[in-house]
Write a protein that holds these residues in place. Structure first.
Motif, PDB file in Angstrom:
ATOM      1  N   LEU A  11      75.158  41.454 -37.880  1.00  0.00           N
ATOM      2  CA  LEU A  11      76.337  42.053 -38.617  1.00  0.00           C
ATOM      3  C   LEU A  11      75.485  43.457 -39.158  1.00  0.00           C
ATOM      4  O   LEU A  11      76.190  44.698 -38.713  1.00  0.00           O
ATOM      5  N   SER A  12      74.434  43.674 -39.451  1.00  0.00           N
ATOM      6  CA  SER A  12      73.706  44.502 -40.009  1.00  0.00           C
ATOM      7  C   SER A  12      73.750  45.551 -38.936  1.00  0.00           C
ATOM      8  O   SER A  12      73.839  46.754 -38.975  1.00  0.00           O
ATOM      9  N   GLU A  13      73.198  45.115 -37.883  1.00  0.00           N
ATOM     10  CA  GLU A  13      73.232  46.019 -36.680  1.00  0.00           C
ATOM     11  C   GLU A  13      74.449  46.490 -36.179  1.00  0.00           C
ATOM     12  O   GLU A  13      74.482  47.732 -35.836  1.00  0.00           O
ATOM     13  N   ALA A  14      75.324  45.702 -36.130  1.00  0.00           N
ATOM     14  CA  ALA A  14      76.589  46.235 -35.816  1.00  0.00           C
ATOM     15  C   ALA A  14      77.570  47.116 -36.635  1.00  0.00           C
ATOM     16  O   ALA A  14      77.859  48.209 -36.187  1.00  0.00           O
ATOM     17  N   LEU A  15      77.057  47.079 -37.852  1.00  0.00           N
ATOM     18  CA  LEU A  15      77.608  48.093 -38.908  1.00  0.00           C
ATOM     19  C   LEU A  15      76.769  49.469 -38.729  1.00  0.00           C
ATOM     20  O   LEU A  15      77.390  50.653 -38.673  1.00  0.00           O
ATOM     21  N   ASN A  17      75.253  50.668 -36.209  1.00  0.00           N
ATOM     22  CA  ASN A  17      75.623  50.827 -34.910  1.00  0.00           C
ATOM     23  C   ASN A  17      76.906  51.903 -34.615  1.00  0.00           C
ATOM     24  O   ASN A  17      77.287  52.998 -34.567  1.00  0.00           O
ATOM     25  N   SER A  18      78.023  51.241 -35.601  1.00  0.00           N
ATOM     26  CA  SER A  18      79.345  51.778 -35.566  1.00  0.00           C
ATOM     27  C   SER A  18      79.303  52.938 -36.470  1.00  0.00           C
ATOM     28  O   SER A  18      79.992  54.037 -36.031  1.00  0.00           O
ATOM     29  N   PHE A  19      78.694  52.790 -37.828  1.00  0.00           N
ATOM     30  CA  PHE A  19      78.843  53.769 -38.729  1.00  0.00           C
ATOM     31  C   PHE A  19      78.145  55.007 -38.384  1.00  0.00           C
ATOM     32  O   PHE A  19      77.774  56.163 -38.884  1.00  0.00           O
ATOM     33  N   GLY A  20      76.798  54.660 -37.801  1.00  0.00           N
ATOM     34  CA  GLY A  20      75.919  55.777 -37.305  1.00  0.00           C
ATOM     35  C   GLY A  20      76.354  56.486 -36.074  1.00  0.00           C
ATOM     36  O   GLY A  20      75.907  57.539 -35.804  1.00  0.00           O
ATOM     37  N   GLY A  21      77.371  55.921 -35.556  1.00  0.00           N
ATOM     38  CA  GLY A  21      77.907  56.796 -34.164  1.00  0.00           C
ATOM     39  C   GLY A  21      78.858  57.626 -34.766  1.00  0.00           C
ATOM     40  O   GLY A  21      78.944  58.892 -33.882  1.00  0.00           O
ATOM     41  N   ILE A  24      76.852  61.053 -35.120  1.00  0.00           N
ATOM     42  CA  ILE A  24      76.272  61.556 -33.896  1.00  0.00           C
ATOM     43  C   ILE A  24      77.533  62.333 -32.911  1.00  0.00           C
ATOM     44  O   ILE A  24      77.587  63.088 -32.398  1.00  0.00           O
ATOM     45  N   GLY A  25      78.429  61.528 -32.914  1.00  0.00           N
ATOM     46  CA  GLY A  25      79.668  61.622 -32.135  1.00  0.00           C
ATOM     47  C   GLY A  25      80.476  63.187 -32.929  1.00  0.00           C
ATOM     48  O   GLY A  25      80.833  63.966 -31.995  1.00  0.00           O
ATOM     49  N   TYR A  26      80.292  63.323 -33.950  1.00  0.00           N
ATOM     50  CA  TYR A  26      80.715  64.513 -34.776  1.00  0.00           C
ATOM     51  C   TYR A  26      79.846  65.596 -34.298  1.00  0.00           C
ATOM     52  O   TYR A  26      80.250  66.862 -34.007  1.00  0.00           O
ATOM     53  N   GLY A  27      78.767  65.301 -34.317  1.00  0.00           N
ATOM     54  CA  GLY A  27      77.519  66.510 -33.850  1.00  0.00           C
ATOM     55  C   GLY A  27      77.724  66.848 -32.334  1.00  0.00           C
ATOM     56  O   GLY A  27      77.853  68.178 -31.895  1.00  0.00           O
ATOM     57  N   ILE A  28      77.939  65.816 -31.470  1.00  0.00           N
ATOM     58  CA  ILE A  28      78.402  66.232 -29.990  1.00  0.00           C
ATOM     59  C   ILE A  28      79.684  66.917 -29.856  1.00  0.00           C
ATOM     60  O   ILE A  28      79.889  67.857 -29.257  1.00  0.00           O
ATOM     61  N   GLY A  29      80.668  66.394 -30.952  1.00  0.00           N
ATOM     62  CA  GLY A  29      82.007  67.263 -30.616  1.00  0.00           C
ATOM     63  C   GLY A  29      81.931  68.720 -31.187  1.00  0.00           C
ATOM     64  O   GLY A  29      82.657  69.533 -30.524  1.00  0.00           O
ATOM     65  N   ALA A  61      72.587  55.230 -25.559  1.00  0.00           N
ATOM     66  CA  ALA A  61      71.055  55.534 -26.109  1.00  0.00           C
ATOM     67  C   ALA A  61      70.991  55.055 -27.655  1.00  0.00           C
ATOM     68  O   ALA A  61      70.179  54.731 -27.892  1.00  0.00           O
ATOM     69  N   ARG A  62      72.130  55.410 -28.313  1.00  0.00           N
ATOM     70  CA  ARG A  62      72.009  54.979 -29.978  1.00  0.00           C
ATOM     71  C   ARG A  62      72.156  53.486 -30.017  1.00  0.00           C
ATOM     72  O   ARG A  62      71.108  52.761 -30.613  1.00  0.00           O
ATOM     73  N   SER A  63      72.749  52.568 -29.111  1.00  0.00           N
ATOM     74  CA  SER A  63      72.734  51.270 -29.296  1.00  0.00           C
ATOM     75  C   SER A  63      71.204  50.935 -28.792  1.00  0.00           C
ATOM     76  O   SER A  63      70.793  49.971 -29.369  1.00  0.00           O
ATOM     77  N   TYR A  64      70.932  51.367 -27.790  1.00  0.00           N
ATOM     78  CA  TYR A  64      69.308  50.977 -27.306  1.00  0.00           C
ATOM     79  C   TYR A  64      68.415  51.238 -28.311  1.00  0.00           C
ATOM     80  O   TYR A  64      67.505  50.344 -28.644  1.00  0.00           O
ATOM     81  N   PHE A  65      68.350  52.231 -28.987  1.00  0.00           N
ATOM     82  CA  PHE A  65      67.264  52.515 -29.534  1.00  0.00           C
ATOM     83  C   PHE A  65      67.335  51.810 -31.085  1.00  0.00           C
ATOM     84  O   PHE A  65      66.456  51.284 -31.505  1.00  0.00           O
ATOM     85  N   LEU A  66      68.714  51.566 -31.666  1.00  0.00           N
ATOM     86  CA  LEU A  66      68.868  50.763 -32.533  1.00  0.00           C
ATOM     87  C   LEU A  66      68.313  49.316 -32.271  1.00  0.00           C
ATOM     88  O   LEU A  66      67.729  48.696 -33.140  1.00  0.00           O
ATOM     89  N   ARG A  67      68.745  48.587 -31.295  1.00  0.00           N
ATOM     90  CA  ARG A  67      68.178  47.358 -30.920  1.00  0.00           C
ATOM     91  C   ARG A  67      66.825  47.283 -30.717  1.00  0.00           C
ATOM     92  O   ARG A  67      66.286  46.380 -31.158  1.00  0.00           O
TER      93      ARG A  67
END
Length: 95
Positions: A11-15, A17-21, A24-29, A61-67
């Motif tokens: 649960l912690s990792e999923a949260l 990953n989701s909110f950490g995205g 990152i997505g905003y910056g890429i946008g 990349a985000r998912s891999y590094f968080l894992r």
């Protein structure tokens, strides 16, 4: 689910990953979308596929590094504690 994996850790990792995205997505946008305005009028399918590919690579990349971070530090450490410890390491490195 492995022996060391727990529901709390998942649960912690999923949260994270989701909110950490979001940032990152905003910056890429901010970078990608203004660059694609001219190209999207000429070839919308290719540009849309390219933008989607960039977001997918960033998500992977985000998912891999968080894992990797979660596996390295175990499920007892939460993301906030890891962030604080990382911040302290950066501060002490520049002192």
């Amino acid at each position: 689910m492995s022996v060391t994996d727990s529901r709390k850790k998942s649960l912690s990792e999923a949260l994270v990953n989701s909110f950490g995205g979001y940032p990152i997505g905003y910056g890429i946008g901010i970078v990608i979308l203004p660059l694609s305005v001219v190209w999207i009028q000429k070839d919308p399918l290719t540009v849309t596929m390219g933008i989607t590919f960039i977001y997918a690579c960033a998500s992977f990349a985000r998912s891999y590094f968080l894992r990797r971070i979660y596996e390295k530090h175990g499920f007892d450490d939460n993301f906030i504690r890891l962030g604080i410890n990382g911040f302290k390491k950066i501060i002490f490195k520049f002192r």
